[in-house]
Design a protein around this motif. Sequence first.
Motif, PDB file in Angstrom:
ATOM      1  N   ILE A  91       0.857  -1.194   0.000  1.00  0.00           N
ATOM      2  CA  ILE A  91       0.000   0.000   0.000  1.00  0.00           C
ATOM      3  C   ILE A  91       0.888   1.237   0.000  1.00  0.00           C
ATOM      4  CG2 ILE A  91      -0.268  -0.069   2.526  1.00  0.00           C
ATOM      5  CD1 ILE A  91      -3.018   1.432   2.010  1.00  0.00           C
ATOM      6  N   GLY A  92       0.536   2.190  -0.854  1.00  0.00           N
ATOM      7  CA  GLY A  92       1.187   3.490  -0.855  1.00  0.00           C
ATOM      8  C   GLY A  92       0.354   4.449  -0.026  1.00  0.00           C
ATOM      9  N   VAL A  93       0.994   5.345   0.704  1.00  0.00           N
ATOM     10  CA  VAL A  93       0.275   6.301   1.552  1.00  0.00           C
ATOM     11  C   VAL A  93       0.827   7.700   1.308  1.00  0.00           C
ATOM     12  CG1 VAL A  93      -0.267   6.991   3.933  1.00  0.00           C
ATOM     13  CG2 VAL A  93      -0.144   4.556   3.345  1.00  0.00           C
ATOM     14  N   SER A  94      -0.099   8.639   1.087  1.00  0.00           N
ATOM     15  CA  SER A  94       0.273  10.048   0.977  1.00  0.00           C
ATOM     16  C   SER A  94      -0.827  10.880   1.628  1.00  0.00           C
ATOM     17  CB  SER A  94       0.437  10.468  -0.491  1.00  0.00           C
ATOM     18  OG  SER A  94      -0.823  10.578  -1.118  1.00  0.00           O
ATOM     19  N   THR A  95      -0.605  12.173   1.708  1.00  0.00           N
ATOM     20  CA  THR A  95      -1.620  13.063   2.281  1.00  0.00           C
ATOM     21  C   THR A  95      -2.547  13.627   1.209  1.00  0.00           C
ATOM     22  OG1 THR A  95      -0.074  14.918   2.218  1.00  0.00           O
ATOM     23  CG2 THR A  95      -0.192  13.665   4.280  1.00  0.00           C
ATOM     24  N   ASP A  96      -2.460  13.085   0.000  1.00  0.00           N
ATOM     25  CA  ASP A  96      -3.366  13.509  -1.076  1.00  0.00           C
ATOM     26  C   ASP A  96      -4.805  13.113  -0.739  1.00  0.00           C
ATOM     27  OD1 ASP A  96      -1.528  14.534  -3.158  1.00  0.00           O
ATOM     28  OD2 ASP A  96      -0.758  12.475  -3.146  1.00  0.00           O
ATOM     29  N   ASP A  97      -5.766  13.832  -1.332  1.00  0.00           N
ATOM     30  CA  ASP A  97      -7.175  13.480  -1.109  1.00  0.00           C
ATOM     31  C   ASP A  97      -7.550  12.255  -1.943  1.00  0.00           C
ATOM     32  OD1 ASP A  97      -8.337  14.315  -3.759  1.00  0.00           O
ATOM     33  OD2 ASP A  97      -7.637  16.286  -3.092  1.00  0.00           O
ATOM     34  N   ILE A  98      -8.640  11.616  -1.571  1.00  0.00           N
ATOM     35  CA  ILE A  98      -9.035  10.344  -2.199  1.00  0.00           C
ATOM     36  C   ILE A  98      -9.388  10.521  -3.679  1.00  0.00           C
ATOM     37  CG2 ILE A  98     -11.483  10.372  -1.518  1.00  0.00           C
ATOM     38  CD1 ILE A  98      -9.079   7.302  -1.479  1.00  0.00           C
ATOM     39  N   ALA A  99      -9.939  11.670  -4.060  1.00  0.00           N
ATOM     40  CA  ALA A  99     -10.271  11.892  -5.481  1.00  0.00           C
ATOM     41  C   ALA A  99      -8.997  11.888  -6.335  1.00  0.00           C
ATOM     42  CB  ALA A  99     -11.036  13.200  -5.657  1.00  0.00           C
ATOM     43  N   THR A 100      -7.946  12.524  -5.835  1.00  0.00           N
ATOM     44  CA  THR A 100      -6.657  12.527  -6.544  1.00  0.00           C
ATOM     45  C   THR A 100      -6.114  11.101  -6.628  1.00  0.00           C
ATOM     46  OG1 THR A 100      -6.166  14.772  -5.803  1.00  0.00           O
ATOM     47  CG2 THR A 100      -4.284  13.423  -6.491  1.00  0.00           C
ATOM     48  N   LEU A 101      -6.226  10.364  -5.523  1.00  0.00           N
ATOM     49  CA  LEU A 101      -5.685   9.000  -5.485  1.00  0.00           C
ATOM     50  C   LEU A 101      -6.499   8.030  -6.346  1.00  0.00           C
ATOM     51  CD1 LEU A 101      -4.477   8.748  -1.797  1.00  0.00           C
ATOM     52  CD2 LEU A 101      -3.185   9.314  -3.867  1.00  0.00           C
ATOM     53  N   GLN A 102      -7.768   8.309  -6.553  1.00  0.00           N
ATOM     54  CA  GLN A 102      -8.550   7.472  -7.474  1.00  0.00           C
ATOM     55  C   GLN A 102      -7.935   7.539  -8.867  1.00  0.00           C
ATOM     56  OE1 GLN A 102     -12.556   9.099  -6.012  1.00  0.00           O
ATOM     57  NE2 GLN A 102     -13.097   7.087  -6.828  1.00  0.00           N
ATOM     58  N   ARG A 103      -7.607   8.738  -9.319  1.00  0.00           N
ATOM     59  CA  ARG A 103      -6.964   8.901 -10.636  1.00  0.00           C
ATOM     60  C   ARG A 103      -5.569   8.288 -10.634  1.00  0.00           C
ATOM     61  NH1 ARG A 103      -6.311  14.380 -10.852  1.00  0.00           N
ATOM     62  NH2 ARG A 103      -4.793  14.043 -12.500  1.00  0.00           N
ATOM     63  N   PHE A 104      -4.782   8.577  -9.582  1.00  0.00           N
ATOM     64  CA  PHE A 104      -3.406   8.080  -9.479  1.00  0.00           C
ATOM     65  C   PHE A 104      -3.380   6.555  -9.490  1.00  0.00           C
ATOM     66  CE2 PHE A 104       0.595   7.501  -6.851  1.00  0.00           C
ATOM     67  CZ  PHE A 104       1.469   8.103  -7.745  1.00  0.00           C
ATOM     68  N   SER A 105      -4.339   5.940  -8.811  1.00  0.00           N
ATOM     69  CA  SER A 105      -4.375   4.470  -8.739  1.00  0.00           C
ATOM     70  C   SER A 105      -4.631   3.835 -10.104  1.00  0.00           C
ATOM     71  CB  SER A 105      -5.424   4.004  -7.728  1.00  0.00           C
ATOM     72  OG  SER A 105      -6.739   4.217  -8.201  1.00  0.00           O
TER      73      SER A 105
END
Length: 174
Positions: A91-105
């Motif tokens: 699992i990768g963890v950052s302080t980004d919001d979940i909407a950003t991480l949906q795209r990043f994932s």
Amino acid sequence: MKTLALGLAAVGLALASPAFAALKVGDKAPDFSLPAATNGKVDTFSTKAALKNGPVLVYFYPKAFTGGCSLEAHQFSEAIPEFQAHHVTVIGVSTDDIATLQRFSKETCQGKFPVGADTKASVTKAYDAQMGAMNMSNRISYLIGTDGKIAFVHDSGDASTHVSALLAAVKDMH
């Protein structure tokens, strides 16, 4: 003026240097649950649940869609079959919001592993992975054994070194 310049240089150097991880090999890893995106789909990631299936690799990174973080995420996505062969959950963890991480994932992680949104940096702080006073994670990776203890720490600002170091550590566990 010279004192101010030296002070600013010292602050810059401190921010650029890797953190000194408070968590050491053998320490109990803090349990956490975070909203996490895998291939755009949001679910809750829990270390407690994941450890039932084998070791867990938690890697902290500063910001989605930046050069080093994208490189590191891509390298992890390419290595997922090797980690899975050793029953390791990544699992990768950052302080980004979940909407950003949906795209990043989807775009960068190729849908192969979850990325957790630690927007308040509570998990980041628990793992002593916070970047100075900023609400961002430092680049540090922890391998947690099935006993819930830290088995390996890789603390390097060089994104290109994490996957190879962690794969070697995983292989040494067996």
